[in-house]
Write a protein that holds these residues in place. Structure first.
Motif, PDB file in Angstrom:
ATOM      1  N   THR A 120      54.536 -19.521-100.112  1.00 39.79           N
ATOM      2  CA  THR A 120      53.542 -20.248 -99.326  1.00 39.79           C
ATOM      3  C   THR A 120      53.924 -21.722 -99.187  1.00 39.79           C
ATOM      4  O   THR A 120      54.808 -22.214 -99.891  1.00 39.79           O
ATOM      5  CB  THR A 120      52.147 -20.173 -99.977  1.00 39.79           C
ATOM      6  OG1 THR A 120      52.189 -20.908-101.216  1.00 39.79           O
ATOM      7  CG2 THR A 120      51.709 -18.740-100.217  1.00 39.79           C
ATOM      8  N   ILE A 121      53.210 -22.382 -98.301  1.00 38.32           N
ATOM      9  CA  ILE A 121      53.391 -23.829 -98.153  1.00 38.32           C
ATOM     10  C   ILE A 121      53.088 -24.523 -99.477  1.00 38.32           C
ATOM     11  O   ILE A 121      53.762 -25.470 -99.855  1.00 38.32           O
ATOM     12  CB  ILE A 121      52.513 -24.370 -97.005  1.00 38.32           C
ATOM     13  CG1 ILE A 121      53.017 -23.856 -95.654  1.00 38.32           C
ATOM     14  CG2 ILE A 121      52.459 -25.897 -97.010  1.00 38.32           C
ATOM     15  CD1 ILE A 121      54.410 -24.313 -95.266  1.00 38.32           C
ATOM     16  N   ARG A 122      52.101 -24.029-100.222  1.00 38.79           N
ATOM     17  CA  ARG A 122      51.792 -24.616-101.537  1.00 38.79           C
ATOM     18  C   ARG A 122      52.987 -24.499-102.479  1.00 38.79           C
ATOM     19  O   ARG A 122      53.301 -25.423-103.223  1.00 38.79           O
ATOM     20  CB  ARG A 122      50.563 -23.938-102.152  1.00 38.79           C
ATOM     21  CG  ARG A 122      50.303 -24.327-103.604  1.00 38.79           C
ATOM     22  CD  ARG A 122      49.843 -25.752-103.802  1.00 38.79           C
ATOM     23  NE  ARG A 122      48.471 -25.851-103.373  1.00 38.79           N
ATOM     24  CZ  ARG A 122      47.919 -26.965-102.897  1.00 38.79           C
ATOM     25  NH1 ARG A 122      48.606 -28.072-102.822  1.00 38.79           N
ATOM     26  NH2 ARG A 122      46.665 -26.971-102.512  1.00 38.79           N
ATOM     27  N   ASP A 123      53.669 -23.353-102.454  1.00 39.85           N
ATOM     28  CA  ASP A 123      54.860 -23.185-103.293  1.00 39.85           C
ATOM     29  C   ASP A 123      55.903 -24.247-102.968  1.00 39.85           C
ATOM     30  O   ASP A 123      56.521 -24.823-103.862  1.00 39.85           O
ATOM     31  CB  ASP A 123      55.482 -21.795-103.103  1.00 39.85           C
ATOM     32  CG  ASP A 123      54.589 -20.684-103.593  1.00 39.85           C
ATOM     33  OD1 ASP A 123      53.836 -20.887-104.564  1.00 39.85           O
ATOM     34  OD2 ASP A 123      54.648 -19.590-102.992  1.00 39.85           O
ATOM     35  N   PRO A 146      47.052 -24.700 -98.136  1.00 39.29           N
ATOM     36  CA  PRO A 146      48.491 -24.435 -98.165  1.00 39.29           C
ATOM     37  C   PRO A 146      48.852 -23.126 -98.877  1.00 39.29           C
ATOM     38  O   PRO A 146      49.814 -22.460 -98.493  1.00 39.29           O
ATOM     39  CB  PRO A 146      49.074 -25.635 -98.914  1.00 39.29           C
ATOM     40  CG  PRO A 146      48.062 -26.718 -98.731  1.00 39.29           C
ATOM     41  CD  PRO A 146      46.730 -26.020 -98.656  1.00 39.29           C
ATOM     42  N   GLU A 147      48.052 -22.728 -99.864  1.00 42.31           N
ATOM     43  CA  GLU A 147      48.348 -21.487-100.584  1.00 42.31           C
ATOM     44  C   GLU A 147      48.015 -20.240 -99.761  1.00 42.31           C
ATOM     45  O   GLU A 147      48.394 -19.135-100.135  1.00 42.31           O
ATOM     46  CB  GLU A 147      47.626 -21.436-101.936  1.00 42.31           C
ATOM     47  CG  GLU A 147      46.139 -21.581-101.872  1.00 42.31           C
ATOM     48  CD  GLU A 147      45.650 -23.026-101.990  1.00 42.31           C
ATOM     49  OE1 GLU A 147      44.479 -23.198-102.372  1.00 42.31           O
ATOM     50  OE2 GLU A 147      46.404 -23.974-101.702  1.00 42.31           O
ATOM     51  N   ASP A 148      47.334 -20.422 -98.636  1.00 41.16           N
ATOM     52  CA  ASP A 148      47.003 -19.295 -97.765  1.00 41.16           C
ATOM     53  C   ASP A 148      47.958 -19.162 -96.572  1.00 41.16           C
ATOM     54  O   ASP A 148      47.759 -18.280 -95.734  1.00 41.16           O
ATOM     55  CB  ASP A 148      45.560 -19.430 -97.253  1.00 41.16           C
ATOM     56  CG  ASP A 148      44.536 -19.315 -98.369  1.00 41.16           C
ATOM     57  OD1 ASP A 148      44.845 -18.649 -99.387  1.00 41.16           O
ATOM     58  OD2 ASP A 148      43.442 -19.890 -98.233  1.00 41.16           O
ATOM     59  N   ILE A 149      48.941 -20.029 -96.503  1.00 45.26           N
ATOM     60  CA  ILE A 149      49.879 -20.012 -95.373  1.00 45.26           C
ATOM     61  C   ILE A 149      51.253 -19.578 -95.876  1.00 45.26           C
ATOM     62  O   ILE A 149      51.971 -20.346 -96.510  1.00 45.26           O
ATOM     63  CB  ILE A 149      49.963 -21.396 -94.710  1.00 45.26           C
ATOM     64  CG1 ILE A 149      48.577 -21.875 -94.268  1.00 45.26           C
ATOM     65  CG2 ILE A 149      50.928 -21.341 -93.526  1.00 45.26           C
ATOM     66  CD1 ILE A 149      48.548 -23.317 -93.778  1.00 45.26           C
ATOM     67  N   SER A 150      51.609 -18.333 -95.587  1.00 45.29           N
ATOM     68  CA  SER A 150      52.913 -17.813 -96.035  1.00 45.29           C
ATOM     69  C   SER A 150      54.004 -18.122 -95.012  1.00 45.29           C
ATOM     70  O   SER A 150      53.724 -18.320 -93.825  1.00 45.29           O
ATOM     71  CB  SER A 150      52.843 -16.296 -96.251  1.00 45.29           C
ATOM     72  OG  SER A 150      52.768 -15.627 -95.004  1.00 45.29           O
ATOM     73  N   LEU A 151      55.230 -18.143 -95.489  1.00 39.08           N
ATOM     74  CA  LEU A 151      56.353 -18.344 -94.576  1.00 39.08           C
ATOM     75  C   LEU A 151      56.434 -17.206 -93.561  1.00 39.08           C
ATOM     76  O   LEU A 151      56.761 -17.429 -92.395  1.00 39.08           O
ATOM     77  CB  LEU A 151      57.664 -18.454 -95.356  1.00 39.08           C
ATOM     78  CG  LEU A 151      57.804 -19.634 -96.318  1.00 39.08           C
ATOM     79  CD1 LEU A 151      59.232 -19.711 -96.845  1.00 39.08           C
ATOM     80  CD2 LEU A 151      57.384 -20.934 -95.689  1.00 39.08           C
ATOM     81  N   ALA A 152      56.103 -15.993 -93.995  1.00 37.44           N
ATOM     82  CA  ALA A 152      56.129 -14.846 -93.074  1.00 37.44           C
ATOM     83  C   ALA A 152      55.174 -15.080 -91.913  1.00 37.44           C
ATOM     84  O   ALA A 152      55.513 -14.818 -90.754  1.00 37.44           O
ATOM     85  CB  ALA A 152      55.768 -13.556 -93.810  1.00 37.44           C
ATOM     86  N   ARG A 153      54.010 -15.567 -92.215  1.00 36.54           N
ATOM     87  CA  ARG A 153      53.006 -15.827 -91.169  1.00 36.54           C
ATOM     88  C   ARG A 153      53.504 -16.877 -90.180  1.00 36.54           C
ATOM     89  O   ARG A 153      53.353 -16.717 -88.964  1.00 36.54           O
ATOM     90  CB  ARG A 153      51.716 -16.273 -91.831  1.00 36.54           C
ATOM     91  CG  ARG A 153      50.569 -16.438 -90.881  1.00 36.54           C
ATOM     92  CD  ARG A 153      49.299 -16.640 -91.667  1.00 36.54           C
ATOM     93  NE  ARG A 153      48.208 -17.034 -90.810  1.00 36.54           N
ATOM     94  CZ  ARG A 153      47.137 -17.663 -91.244  1.00 36.54           C
ATOM     95  NH1 ARG A 153      47.003 -17.936 -92.526  1.00 36.54           N
ATOM     96  NH2 ARG A 153      46.188 -17.998 -90.406  1.00 36.54           N
TER      97      ARG A 153
END
Length: 144
Positions: free
Chosen positions: A126-129, A71-78
């Motif tokens: 990120t999704i983690r955030d 989840p910390e590697d998936i940004s909202l921008a992406r």
């Protein structure tokens, strides 16, 4: 500028997977129940996310979806780029050749600047955030 429902729901779906996939694949029916998004729309949204390798699917009775990345590697921008195609505010930001005034237009430079700031902010979330509710600690207030 408004994000499409599809982009907003993609974030909601990925967040749901991040929260609930610790026990294995998550069924679309369960995602639908928790997110309020129809199973049919979830399946439409998951197709490009699967193609972009953000999610994996498993068939069968115990099947469903899981995140392919942390989840910390998936940004909202992406996510938005996958669903919407880009983050540009105007066509001329994406492709200056679409407007014959791009080189001399003062507002063109403003749209580029705003797009860059928005993109940087969305890259930083990120999704983690969202999963950890960390975004609320950095919020400046939004009437979204």
């Amino acid at each position: 500028m408004k994000l499409s429902a599809k982009a907003r729901y993609a974030v909601r779906i990925l967040l749901d997977l991040a929260i609930h996939d610790e026990h294995g694949p998550v069924r679309t029916a369960d995602i639908s129940e928790r997110t309020g998004v129809s199973v049919r729309f979830i399946e439409q949204i998951l197709k490009p996310l699967k193609k972009a390798n953000l999610v994996q699917s498993t068939r069968g009775a115990a099947g469903g979806y899981v995140l392919s990345e942390k989840p910390e590697d998936i940004s909202l921008a992406r996510i938005i780029r996958i669903i919407e195609g880009n983050l540009c505010l105007t066509q001329c930001c994406e492709n200056p050749k679409t407007c014959h005034r791009s080189e001399t237009c003062r507002s063109h430079r403003a749209w580029i600047r705003v797009t860059q700031v928005m993109e940087a902010e969305l890259e930083g979330i990120t999704i983690r955030d969202l999963q950890d509710d960390e975004i609320l600690n950095h919020s400046h207030g939004c009437a979204c």
